[in-house]
Scaffold this motif. Structure first.
Motif, PDB file in Angstrom:
ATOM      1  N   GLN A 150      -0.145   6.749  11.296  1.00 19.52           N
ATOM      2  CA  GLN A 150       0.087   6.517   9.882  1.00 19.52           C
ATOM      3  C   GLN A 150       1.112   5.413   9.659  1.00 19.52           C
ATOM      4  N   ASN A 151       1.016   4.788   8.484  1.00 22.60           N
ATOM      5  CA  ASN A 151       1.932   3.719   8.049  1.00 22.60           C
ATOM      6  C   ASN A 151       1.857   2.490   8.944  1.00 22.60           C
ATOM      7  N   ASP A 206      -5.753   6.595   0.351  1.00 26.52           N
ATOM      8  CA  ASP A 206      -4.705   5.640   0.720  1.00 26.52           C
ATOM      9  C   ASP A 206      -5.000   5.044   2.092  1.00 26.52           C
ATOM     10  N   ASN A 228      -3.664  -0.277  -5.967  1.00 34.19           N
ATOM     11  CA  ASN A 228      -3.662  -0.929  -4.664  1.00 34.19           C
ATOM     12  C   ASN A 228      -4.983  -1.615  -4.338  1.00 34.19           C
ATOM     13  N   GLY A 237      -2.201   6.483  -7.154  1.00 41.28           N
ATOM     14  CA  GLY A 237      -2.321   6.659  -5.703  1.00 41.28           C
ATOM     15  C   GLY A 237      -3.651   7.268  -5.302  1.00 41.28           C
ATOM     16  N   SER A 277      -5.731   9.193   6.025  1.00 37.22           N
ATOM     17  CA  SER A 277      -4.816   8.728   4.978  1.00 37.22           C
ATOM     18  C   SER A 277      -3.685   7.880   5.547  1.00 37.22           C
ATOM     19  N   GLU A 278      -3.232   6.925   4.730  1.00 40.80           N
ATOM     20  CA  GLU A 278      -2.022   6.132   4.911  1.00 40.80           C
ATOM     21  C   GLU A 278      -2.026   5.273   6.182  1.00 40.80           C
ATOM     22  N   PRO A 326       1.070  -0.855   0.235  1.00 36.14           N
ATOM     23  CA  PRO A 326       2.492  -0.478   0.304  1.00 36.14           C
ATOM     24  C   PRO A 326       2.786   0.653   1.280  1.00 36.14           C
ATOM     25  N   TYR A 327       1.783   1.420   1.676  1.00 39.11           N
ATOM     26  CA  TYR A 327       2.027   2.532   2.599  1.00 39.11           C
ATOM     27  C   TYR A 327       1.964   2.105   4.069  1.00 39.11           C
ATOM     28  N   VAL A 328       1.834   0.796   4.340  1.00 37.42           N
ATOM     29  CA  VAL A 328       1.794   0.291   5.716  1.00 37.42           C
ATOM     30  C   VAL A 328       2.931  -0.705   5.914  1.00 37.42           C
ATOM     31  N   SER A 329       3.635  -0.565   7.022  1.00 37.69           N
ATOM     32  CA  SER A 329       4.788  -1.425   7.313  1.00 37.69           C
ATOM     33  C   SER A 329       4.319  -2.749   7.921  1.00 37.69           C
TER      34      SER A 329
END
Length: 258
Positions: free
Chosen positions: A107-108, A149, A247, A179, A129-130, A68-71
């Motif tokens: 990130q993301n 993450d 996750n 998380g 992270s992320e 969910p933390y990646v578009s």
């Protein structure tokens, strides 16, 4: 399994035939909780059957398997001379053609890197992270790498395609709170020579998983391998239910009931 490992209540150690468990003569006396944790259990490794497709989907940042933390559809091709994660005002580090640091990652996003052939890349000590990192490289984690993450996946098929000499931490040390988990995936094998810490962490490998853990260093972990899983001594195995591992990657199983 050798000596001086502790299995907290709720921990499960299962295999198709528990008579195949390989422990020393005094193994149950020297591995507190192991005998209670043992279960006969045979599973079709459905998640590993899906692993090549999951990894392949990362190259194009398809939404289905992204955390969910990646578009979705948001990917970045890593350039060792560029530092998209560098905080404003920080001096730009000199590029290193042999290793990555946390500033190399966006990130993301899905971060992609091609080594080609039997190439390798080292991730320097630091907090990552992320993001998702997908590569065809052998990935080496330096002492002091902390993954929170994060999903790291490689198509490299070597026996140690994900490896560390010591001091790798998978997941945030947060006593199973929500998380902070991390997943590592490889079409080859995974090896950490010493001091592996896992907190809400997951390792999925088509080859062998070999590790030596810190005392009190494995709490909330999922290791799934088509090969052999080898752990050593002085490990505390703790159980996190779903909290902190929300996750983690899963495959559905079904059973018929009356």
């Amino acid at each position: 399994m050798n000596h001086n490992n502790y299995f907290e209540p709720g921990t499960v150690v299962s295999m198709p035939n528990i008579d195949d468990l390989d422990i020393p003569r005094s193994g149950f006396e020297k591995n507190d909780g192991l005998q209670t944790a043992l279960r006969n259990g045979k599973y079709r490794l459905r998640l590993l059957n899906q692993l090549p497709d999951i990894i392949d989907s990362f190259w194009t940042a398809e939404a289905e398997h992204l955390p969910p933390y990646v578009s979705p559809s948001y990917y970045y091709d890593i350039d060792l001379r560029e530092f998209p994660g560098l905080p404003p005002g920080e001096p730009e580090p000199k590029g290193n053609t042999n290793s990555l640091n946390s500033y190399h990652f966006k990130q993301n996003a899905v971060n992609r890197m091609i080594c080609g052939g039997s190439g390798s890349i080292t991730m320097d000590a630091g907090l990552y992270s992320e993001f998702v990192f997908i590569s065809d490289c052998e990935i080496k984690f330096s002492n002091g790498v902390v993954l929170e993450d994060v999903v790291i996946a490689t198509t490299h098929e070597g026996a140690t395609s994900l490896n560390s000499p010591q001091g790798l931490q998978i997941g945030r040390d947060d006593d199973c709170t929500e998380g902070g988990g991390a997943s590592l995936m490889t079409l080859g094998g995974f090896k950490v020579a010493s001091s592996l810490s896992v907190y809400n962490g997951q390792v999925l490998a088509m080859g062998d998983i070999t590790f030596s853990a810190n005392a009190d260093g494995v709490k909330g972990a999922s290791f799934i391998s088509y090969g052999q899983i080898d752990g050593t001594s002085n490990m505390d195995m703790g159980f996190c239910r779903n909290s902190g591992m929300e996750n983690a990657y899963r495959a559905p199983y079904f059973r018929m009931v009356n």
